[in-house]
Motif scaffolding. Structure first.
Motif, PDB file in Angstrom:
ATOM      1  N   VAL A   1      42.398  44.564  43.243  1.00  0.00           N
ATOM      2  CA  VAL A   1      43.536  44.155  42.421  1.00  0.00           C
ATOM      3  C   VAL A   1      43.251  42.813  41.766  1.00  0.00           C
ATOM      4  N   ARG A   2      42.597  41.897  42.489  1.00  0.00           N
ATOM      5  CA  ARG A   2      42.231  40.608  41.891  1.00  0.00           C
ATOM      6  C   ARG A   2      41.262  40.813  40.723  1.00  0.00           C
ATOM      7  N   LYS A   3      40.313  41.729  40.879  1.00  0.00           N
ATOM      8  CA  LYS A   3      39.397  42.040  39.777  1.00  0.00           C
ATOM      9  C   LYS A   3      40.149  42.618  38.581  1.00  0.00           C
ATOM     10  N   ALA A   4      41.110  43.476  38.868  1.00  0.00           N
ATOM     11  CA  ALA A   4      41.897  44.073  37.792  1.00  0.00           C
ATOM     12  C   ALA A   4      42.703  43.014  37.042  1.00  0.00           C
ATOM     13  N   LYS A   5      43.266  42.059  37.754  1.00  0.00           N
ATOM     14  CA  LYS A   5      44.030  41.000  37.098  1.00  0.00           C
ATOM     15  C   LYS A   5      43.126  40.143  36.210  1.00  0.00           C
ATOM     16  N   ALA A   6      41.929  39.853  36.679  1.00  0.00           N
ATOM     17  CA  ALA A   6      40.988  39.093  35.851  1.00  0.00           C
ATOM     18  C   ALA A   6      40.625  39.876  34.589  1.00  0.00           C
ATOM     19  N   GLN A   7      40.465  41.186  34.734  1.00  0.00           N
ATOM     20  CA  GLN A   7      40.142  42.025  33.580  1.00  0.00           C
ATOM     21  C   GLN A   7      41.298  42.058  32.585  1.00  0.00           C
ATOM     22  N   LEU A   8      42.518  42.090  33.069  1.00  0.00           N
ATOM     23  CA  LEU A   8      43.677  42.061  32.175  1.00  0.00           C
ATOM     24  C   LEU A   8      43.688  40.778  31.335  1.00  0.00           C
ATOM     25  N   LEU A   9      43.344  39.678  31.951  1.00  0.00           N
ATOM     26  CA  LEU A   9      43.291  38.413  31.217  1.00  0.00           C
ATOM     27  C   LEU A   9      42.204  38.452  30.138  1.00  0.00           C
ATOM     28  N   ARG A  10      41.072  39.063  30.450  1.00  0.00           N
ATOM     29  CA  ARG A  10      40.012  39.181  29.442  1.00  0.00           C
ATOM     30  C   ARG A  10      40.472  40.065  28.292  1.00  0.00           C
ATOM     31  N   TRP A  11      41.080  41.189  28.615  1.00  0.00           N
ATOM     32  CA  TRP A  11      41.585  42.068  27.562  1.00  0.00           C
ATOM     33  C   TRP A  11      42.608  41.358  26.679  1.00  0.00           C
ATOM     34  N   HIS A  12      43.518  40.647  27.321  1.00  0.00           N
ATOM     35  CA  HIS A  12      44.537  39.925  26.556  1.00  0.00           C
ATOM     36  C   HIS A  12      43.885  38.922  25.608  1.00  0.00           C
ATOM     37  N   ALA A  13      42.872  38.226  26.089  1.00  0.00           N
ATOM     38  CA  ALA A  13      42.175  37.248  25.251  1.00  0.00           C
ATOM     39  C   ALA A  13      41.498  37.914  24.056  1.00  0.00           C
ATOM     40  N   GLU A  14      41.152  39.188  24.192  1.00  0.00           N
ATOM     41  CA  GLU A  14      40.520  39.936  23.106  1.00  0.00           C
ATOM     42  C   GLU A  14      41.545  40.559  22.157  1.00  0.00           C
ATOM     43  N   GLY A  15      42.827  40.367  22.459  1.00  0.00           N
ATOM     44  CA  GLY A  15      43.870  40.893  21.583  1.00  0.00           C
ATOM     45  C   GLY A  15      44.403  42.248  21.972  1.00  0.00           C
ATOM     46  N   VAL A  16      44.011  42.757  23.135  1.00  0.00           N
ATOM     47  CA  VAL A  16      44.517  44.043  23.607  1.00  0.00           C
ATOM     48  C   VAL A  16      45.955  43.876  24.087  1.00  0.00           C
ATOM     49  N   GLN A  17      46.818  44.800  23.709  1.00  0.00           N
ATOM     50  CA  GLN A  17      48.204  44.793  24.185  1.00  0.00           C
ATOM     51  C   GLN A  17      48.263  45.451  25.566  1.00  0.00           C
ATOM     52  N   ILE A  18      49.128  44.928  26.433  1.00  0.00           N
ATOM     53  CA  ILE A  18      49.180  45.402  27.812  1.00  0.00           C
ATOM     54  C   ILE A  18      50.576  45.928  28.121  1.00  0.00           C
ATOM     55  N   ALA A  19      50.606  47.126  28.694  1.00  0.00           N
ATOM     56  CA  ALA A  19      51.856  47.761  29.108  1.00  0.00           C
ATOM     57  C   ALA A  19      51.824  47.961  30.620  1.00  0.00           C
ATOM     58  N   ALA A  20      52.961  47.815  31.250  1.00  0.00           N
ATOM     59  CA  ALA A  20      53.043  48.029  32.696  1.00  0.00           C
ATOM     60  C   ALA A  20      54.398  48.617  33.025  1.00  0.00           C
ATOM     61  N   SER A  21      54.406  49.485  34.026  1.00  0.00           N
ATOM     62  CA  SER A  21      55.667  50.106  34.435  1.00  0.00           C
ATOM     63  C   SER A  21      55.845  49.976  35.933  1.00  0.00           C
ATOM     64  N   CYS A  22      57.116  49.921  36.338  1.00  0.00           N
ATOM     65  CA  CYS A  22      57.468  49.946  37.753  1.00  0.00           C
ATOM     66  C   CYS A  22      56.741  48.823  38.491  1.00  0.00           C
ATOM     67  N   ILE A  23      56.084  49.112  39.592  1.00  0.00           N
ATOM     68  CA  ILE A  23      55.411  48.087  40.387  1.00  0.00           C
ATOM     69  C   ILE A  23      54.193  47.531  39.659  1.00  0.00           C
ATOM     70  N   GLY A  24      53.703  48.259  38.654  1.00  0.00           N
ATOM     71  CA  GLY A  24      52.628  47.711  37.836  1.00  0.00           C
ATOM     72  C   GLY A  24      53.003  46.412  37.154  1.00  0.00           C
ATOM     73  N   THR A  25      54.303  46.178  36.942  1.00  0.00           N
ATOM     74  CA  THR A  25      54.734  44.930  36.313  1.00  0.00           C
ATOM     75  C   THR A  25      54.444  43.727  37.204  1.00  0.00           C
ATOM     76  N   PHE A  26      54.397  43.931  38.518  1.00  0.00           N
ATOM     77  CA  PHE A  26      54.060  42.823  39.420  1.00  0.00           C
ATOM     78  C   PHE A  26      52.619  42.377  39.199  1.00  0.00           C
ATOM     79  N   LEU A  27      51.732  43.344  39.048  1.00  0.00           N
ATOM     80  CA  LEU A  27      50.344  43.014  38.813  1.00  0.00           C
ATOM     81  C   LEU A  27      50.195  42.231  37.510  1.00  0.00           C
TER      82      LEU A  27
END
Length: 321
Positions: free
Chosen positions: A95-121
């Motif tokens: 999960v820590r690796k996934a959170k780091a990857q989300l930050l990289r994607w965001h920095a590249e301009g990727v939009q991020i969607a999350a639902s339910c408990i995914g919003t906590f991550l």
């Protein structure tokens, strides 16, 4: 639209499958209408080569590589429905690796969607700070405690922001998929929603169970009991505080911190819940139901129900048949 679903160990089975099924149907209908390529390029990616769902089903995933180009990433829920399960899961190595990857994607301009408990991550990354968001309603007190900088409104089903979009509990995954399909083609979203007998819902409010929220805090749980005992007689902050051996200021602050609303607003939630129950099974007319929850006439109650639930009395009675 290039979409990746970020699959993690122990993910919520339904969340993953409704996303894939909705986009699969959208591609089928889109290809049938145009004869061209699928409108959505959907891949299941992960920080491991294979993950298992909450029910133990193996899911093959695509390894994330630098050449993976995306428009959206979707974070479905983990199958961790209680704080005791969820909090440790957020600190797992994958999960820590996934959170780091989300930050990289965001920095590249990727939009991020999350639902339910995914919003906590997603909130754990800090990307929701100072932004409006929603989450699974029954874990809203925990969310509010962990992420005080997020502008949380768990009554909403979908909340877009400049970082992406968050969606509500469980079947909010389907609302999220339909929302993304609608961004590409409103007509296509309408067809998919009709085939699935579903549509985007604007609110989680009709599904929220106030007692479940109250259990997050001992004082709020005691306040809930007091409130239920006083629905007919009406609300007084000072009377409630005195009965609970606390100050009005403390009760006000605790409600805001745990529930994100005032004691009066929570009292109104309980009135709405009780009125819904009586609309369903009591056989009472609206004026009699209004009296049971502390109103002098049905007109005031009718207004409250429409404000809180977005539906009139006739619609609510029909829904409950």
């Amino acid at each position: 639209m290039r979409i990746a679903v970020l699959a993690l160990e122990g993910l919520f089975d339904t969340g993953l499958t409704v996303l894939l099924d909705a986009f699969g149907l959208a591609n089928k209908f889109s290809a049938g209408q145009t004869g061209g390529a699928p409108r959505f390029e959907v891949s299941v990616v992960g920080v491991r080569k294979k993950v298992r769902t909450g029910h133990g089903l193996a899911v093959p995933v695509q390894v994330i590589t630098p050449d993976l180009k995306l428009d959206w990433v979707i974070v479905p829920a983990l199958n961790t429905g209680t704080p005791e399960q969820l909090v440790p899961a957020l600190e797992r190595p994958d999960v820590r690796k996934a959170k780091a990857q989300l930050l990289r994607w965001h920095a590249e301009g990727v939009q991020i969607a999350a639902s339910c408990i995914g919003t906590f991550l997603l909130a754990d990354t800090g990307l929701l700070d100072h932004r409006e968001a929603t989450t699974t309603w029954w874990l809203a007190p925990l969310f509010r405690q962990r992420y005080p900088k997020v502008l949380l409104d768990e009554s909403r089903m979908l909340v877009p922001s400049d970082a992406g979009v968050t969606a509500g509990a469980a079947m909010g995954h389907l609302d999220l998929a339909l929302w993304l399909i609608r961004k590409a083609s409103p007509e296509l979203a309408t067809v998919v929603s009709r085939y699935l007998l579903a549509d985007i819902r604007s609110s989680q409010a009709p599904y929220i169970i106030p007692n479940h929220l109250a259990q997050a805090d001992p004082l709020i749980l005691r306040f809930e009991k007091w409130a239920r005992d006083h629905l007919k007689t009406g609300f007084s902050l000072q009377d409630a505080a005195s009965a609970l051996a606390t100050s009005a200021r403390t009760l006000q602050r605790r409600c805001e911190a745990v529930l994100g609303k005032s004691p009066l607003s929570y009292f109104q939630d309980l009135r709405v819940e009780r009125a819904q129950s009586l609309l369903h099974g009591s056989g009472l007319d609206l004026d009699a139901i209004a009296a049971e929850v502390g109103y002098v006439d049905g007109a005031t109650l009718r207004t409250l129900l429409r404000e809180r639930l977005g539906r009139g009395v006739r619609e609510l009675r029909a829904d409950l048949r």
